[in-house]
Write a protein that holds these residues in place. Structure first.
Motif, mmCIF file in Angstrom:
data_model
loop_
_atom_site.group_PDB
_atom_site.id
_atom_site.type_symbol
_atom_site.label_atom_id
_atom_site.label_comp_id
_atom_site.label_asym_id
_atom_site.label_seq_id
_atom_site.Cartn_x
_atom_site.Cartn_y
_atom_site.Cartn_z
ATOM 1 N N VAL A 123 44.562 -4.816 -49.370
ATOM 2 C CA VAL A 123 43.913 -5.899 -50.097
ATOM 3 C C VAL A 123 44.042 -7.176 -49.288
ATOM 4 C CG1 VAL A 123 44.373 -4.862 -52.349
ATOM 5 C CG2 VAL A 123 46.039 -6.449 -51.364
ATOM 6 N N LEU A 124 43.244 -8.165 -49.633
ATOM 7 C CA LEU A 124 43.356 -9.450 -48.957
ATOM 8 C C LEU A 124 44.737 -10.049 -49.194
ATOM 9 C CD1 LEU A 124 39.866 -11.038 -49.718
ATOM 10 C CD2 LEU A 124 40.725 -10.290 -47.486
ATOM 11 N N LEU A 125 45.309 -10.587 -48.150
ATOM 12 C CA LEU A 125 46.644 -11.167 -48.256
ATOM 13 C C LEU A 125 46.669 -12.319 -49.251
ATOM 14 C CD1 LEU A 125 49.561 -11.278 -47.299
ATOM 15 C CD2 LEU A 125 48.813 -12.644 -45.333
ATOM 16 N N THR A 126 45.571 -13.062 -49.341
ATOM 17 C CA THR A 126 45.514 -14.174 -50.298
ATOM 18 C C THR A 126 45.707 -13.679 -51.729
ATOM 19 O OG1 THR A 126 43.091 -13.923 -50.293
ATOM 20 C CG2 THR A 126 44.033 -15.616 -48.845
ATOM 21 N N LYS A 127 45.118 -12.530 -52.059
ATOM 22 C CA LYS A 127 45.265 -11.987 -53.414
ATOM 23 C C LYS A 127 46.685 -11.491 -53.652
ATOM 24 C CE LYS A 127 40.468 -10.654 -54.198
ATOM 25 N NZ LYS A 127 39.543 -9.555 -54.604
ATOM 26 N N GLU A 128 47.293 -10.892 -52.630
ATOM 27 C CA GLU A 128 48.667 -10.408 -52.794
ATOM 28 C C GLU A 128 49.625 -11.579 -52.982
ATOM 29 O OE1 GLU A 128 51.704 -7.372 -52.930
ATOM 30 O OE2 GLU A 128 49.520 -7.418 -53.244
ATOM 31 N N LEU A 129 49.417 -12.662 -52.245
ATOM 32 C CA LEU A 129 50.275 -13.853 -52.389
ATOM 33 C C LEU A 129 50.082 -14.489 -53.763
ATOM 34 C CD1 LEU A 129 49.931 -15.466 -48.849
ATOM 35 C CD2 LEU A 129 51.781 -14.037 -49.728
ATOM 36 N N ILE A 178 62.139 -17.983 -50.740
ATOM 37 C CA ILE A 178 61.130 -17.070 -50.194
ATOM 38 C C ILE A 178 60.274 -17.854 -49.204
ATOM 39 C CG2 ILE A 178 59.201 -15.527 -50.707
ATOM 40 C CD1 ILE A 178 60.324 -15.279 -53.548
ATOM 41 N N ARG A 179 60.251 -17.379 -47.983
ATOM 42 C CA ARG A 179 59.498 -18.061 -46.933
ATOM 43 C C ARG A 179 58.582 -17.031 -46.251
ATOM 44 N NH1 ARG A 179 60.376 -22.653 -43.561
ATOM 45 N NH2 ARG A 179 59.537 -22.418 -41.447
ATOM 46 N N ILE A 180 57.294 -17.354 -46.205
ATOM 47 C CA ILE A 180 56.308 -16.489 -45.562
ATOM 48 C C ILE A 180 55.669 -17.263 -44.418
ATOM 49 C CG2 ILE A 180 54.114 -15.274 -45.851
ATOM 50 C CD1 ILE A 180 54.934 -14.675 -48.712
ATOM 51 N N GLU A 181 55.769 -16.702 -43.232
ATOM 52 C CA GLU A 181 55.182 -17.311 -42.031
ATOM 53 C C GLU A 181 54.079 -16.409 -41.493
ATOM 54 O OE1 GLU A 181 58.232 -18.055 -39.196
ATOM 55 O OE2 GLU A 181 59.392 -19.397 -40.513
ATOM 56 N N LEU A 182 52.963 -17.026 -41.194
ATOM 57 C CA LEU A 182 51.810 -16.287 -40.678
ATOM 58 C C LEU A 182 51.435 -16.846 -39.310
ATOM 59 C CD1 LEU A 182 49.720 -16.312 -43.973
ATOM 60 C CD2 LEU A 182 51.039 -14.402 -43.072
ATOM 61 N N LYS A 183 51.556 -15.993 -38.299
ATOM 62 C CA LYS A 183 51.166 -16.369 -36.937
ATOM 63 C C LYS A 183 50.214 -15.299 -36.420
ATOM 64 C CE LYS A 183 55.438 -18.836 -35.811
ATOM 65 N NZ LYS A 183 56.604 -18.917 -34.887
ATOM 66 N N GLN A 184 48.943 -15.664 -36.343
ATOM 67 C CA GLN A 184 47.891 -14.731 -35.964
ATOM 68 C C GLN A 184 47.924 -13.518 -36.906
ATOM 69 O OE1 GLN A 184 48.473 -14.047 -31.757
ATOM 70 N NE2 GLN A 184 47.559 -16.012 -31.200
ATOM 71 N N SER A 185 48.242 -12.333 -36.413
ATOM 72 C CA SER A 185 48.248 -11.151 -37.285
ATOM 73 C C SER A 185 49.658 -10.742 -37.702
ATOM 74 C CB SER A 185 47.573 -9.968 -36.581
ATOM 75 O OG SER A 185 48.285 -9.607 -35.409
ATOM 76 N N THR A 186 50.651 -11.571 -37.388
ATOM 77 C CA THR A 186 52.043 -11.240 -37.736
ATOM 78 C C THR A 186 52.405 -11.861 -39.075
ATOM 79 O OG1 THR A 186 52.678 -11.113 -35.411
ATOM 80 C CG2 THR A 186 54.446 -11.363 -37.023
ATOM 81 N N PHE A 187 52.854 -11.026 -39.988
ATOM 82 C CA PHE A 187 53.311 -11.465 -41.309
ATOM 83 C C PHE A 187 54.832 -11.401 -41.332
ATOM 84 C CE2 PHE A 187 54.751 -10.255 -45.561
ATOM 85 C CZ PHE A 187 54.169 -11.238 -46.351
ATOM 86 N N ILE A 237 53.745 -20.701 -44.815
ATOM 87 C CA ILE A 237 53.391 -21.434 -43.606
ATOM 88 C C ILE A 237 52.325 -20.639 -42.855
ATOM 89 C CG2 ILE A 237 54.219 -22.365 -41.408
ATOM 90 C CD1 ILE A 237 56.981 -22.593 -42.655
ATOM 91 N N GLY A 238 51.189 -21.267 -42.613
ATOM 92 C CA GLY A 238 50.092 -20.590 -41.944
ATOM 93 C C GLY A 238 48.973 -20.269 -42.912
#
Length: 346
Positions: free
Chosen positions: A215-221, A281-290, A246-247
């Motif tokens: 699923v889209l990551l936006t929906k999961e978040l 809870i910290r989520i960092e997004l760098k290109q395709s790395t979650f 972040i990201g």
């Protein structure tokens, strides 16, 4: 390899055989003479093509009938008998064509005069490769079929296991949430309707979106944020969660419900009622790395004395969905519980 490609391979093979036979017959028939193209195209080529057709017929008789009917059923002696009979039947048609047509035009393929037994040996030697190829191809196709069936079975087993693991997520979380909402209704808390509405939104996501493998990551978040809000309602506002992203998720996709176990585990076993020690809870997004990092203070008085399947569940799902594309580090010291998860979503 699909059936169409296999058909192309068969056709290509016999075309190559035809070219090779015609070139050899052309070279053999013109030793010391000039090429008579008229005789070649009117008599030699049709005869050779007919012989190739006989060879093809002999090959597919062996490949499609004799091998499955006798050899693969361990009837080797019977297979050899019917194979010899087939060769005897093909011998007159296969090589006596040369005696009927070639002497009249002075074209002689063999130095000796063919009789039945010499023709039989020539037929056998000419088709020995085809006999071997028929056996080899038949067993290779059986191996290919078994391999495909095994891959399909493994894929179905994997899908079944993932579906089972995912089905365990929903009841495990819902059981605790329904208990919290039940407590609010018993207390006639004004937040009970809002909690029930949040729960319906979560159920809608679980039933509709999570059926897809990704699923889209936006929906999961967004789903995770709703879970956290629902937990806060259940705690009457006495819960503190520091949730940072972040990201930009952009169009990234992730396996649904893959993080809920970590968050639910933090609420079950952690201390979150003190604003000085919130669940972080910290989520960092760098290109395709979650990159997901979660830390919570451990509560010495566990809420769930029976333990749970949550962490075991999510580890298994990660191993199945992202076998070589994730890193999971769980640290459990006397004070804090930390989850450090990296997933390559490319």
């Amino acid at each position: 390899m699909n059936k169409q490609k296999i058909l192309y391979l068969h056709v290509g093979y016999w075309l190559l055989v035809a070219v090779q036979v015609l070139l050899v017959s052309l070279g053999t028939g013109v030793l010391g003479t000039q090429i008579d193209w008229k005789l070649f195209f009117t008599i030699v080529m049709p005869v050779k093509l007919l012989q190739i057709a006989c060879s093809a017929g002999f090959f597919y008789l062996n490949y499609l009938y004799l091998i499955p009917r006798f050899l693969k059923k361990k009837n080797i002696f019977q297979y050899l008998i019917v194979l010899v009979i087939a060769i005897l039947l093909f011998t007159p048609l296969y090589y006596y064509l040369e005696q009927l047509f070639y002497p009249s035009i002075g074209w002689k393929t063999y130095e000796l005069d063919l009789n039945f037994w010499s023709a039989l040996m020539i037929t056998l030697s000419a088709n020995f490769l085809h006999i071997f190829l028929g056996i080899l191809l038949s067993y290779l196709m059986d191996w290919r079929t078994m391999r495909m069936e095994k891959e399909i079975a493994e894929k179905e087993q994997l899908q079944t296991e993932l579906a089972f693991l995912k089905s365990q997520v929903n009841p495990h979380f819902l059981f605790n949430t329904i208990n919290d909402i039940y407590a609010l209704t018993q207390q006639q808390n004004e937040q009970a309707p809002e909690a029930l509405l949040k729960l319906s939104e979560l159920l809608r996501y679980m039933l509709r979106e999570s059926d897809d493998p990704f699923v889209l990551l936006t929906k999961e978040l967004e789903y995770l944020e709703n879970v956290i809000e629902l937990q806060k309602i259940g705690q009457k506002g006495f819960s503190f969660v520091d949730f940072t992203i972040i990201g930009h998720p952009d169009e990234l996709k992730i396996a649904p419900l893959i993080l809920i176990n970590f968050i639910e585990n933090a609420f079950k076993h952690g201390i979150f009622t003190d604003k000085e020690t919130p669940i972080r809870i910290r989520i960092e997004l760098k290109q395709s790395t979650f990159h997901f990092i979660m830390t919570n203070r451990i509560n010495g008085y566990k809420k769930d004395k029976t333990g749970g399947i949550g962490l075991v569940n999510v580890k298994r799902r990660l191993a199945l969905i992202y076998p070589a594309k994730h890193q999971l580090l769980i640290t459990n010291d006397p004070l804090n519980f930390t989850v450090d998860l990296k997933i390559d979503l490319s």
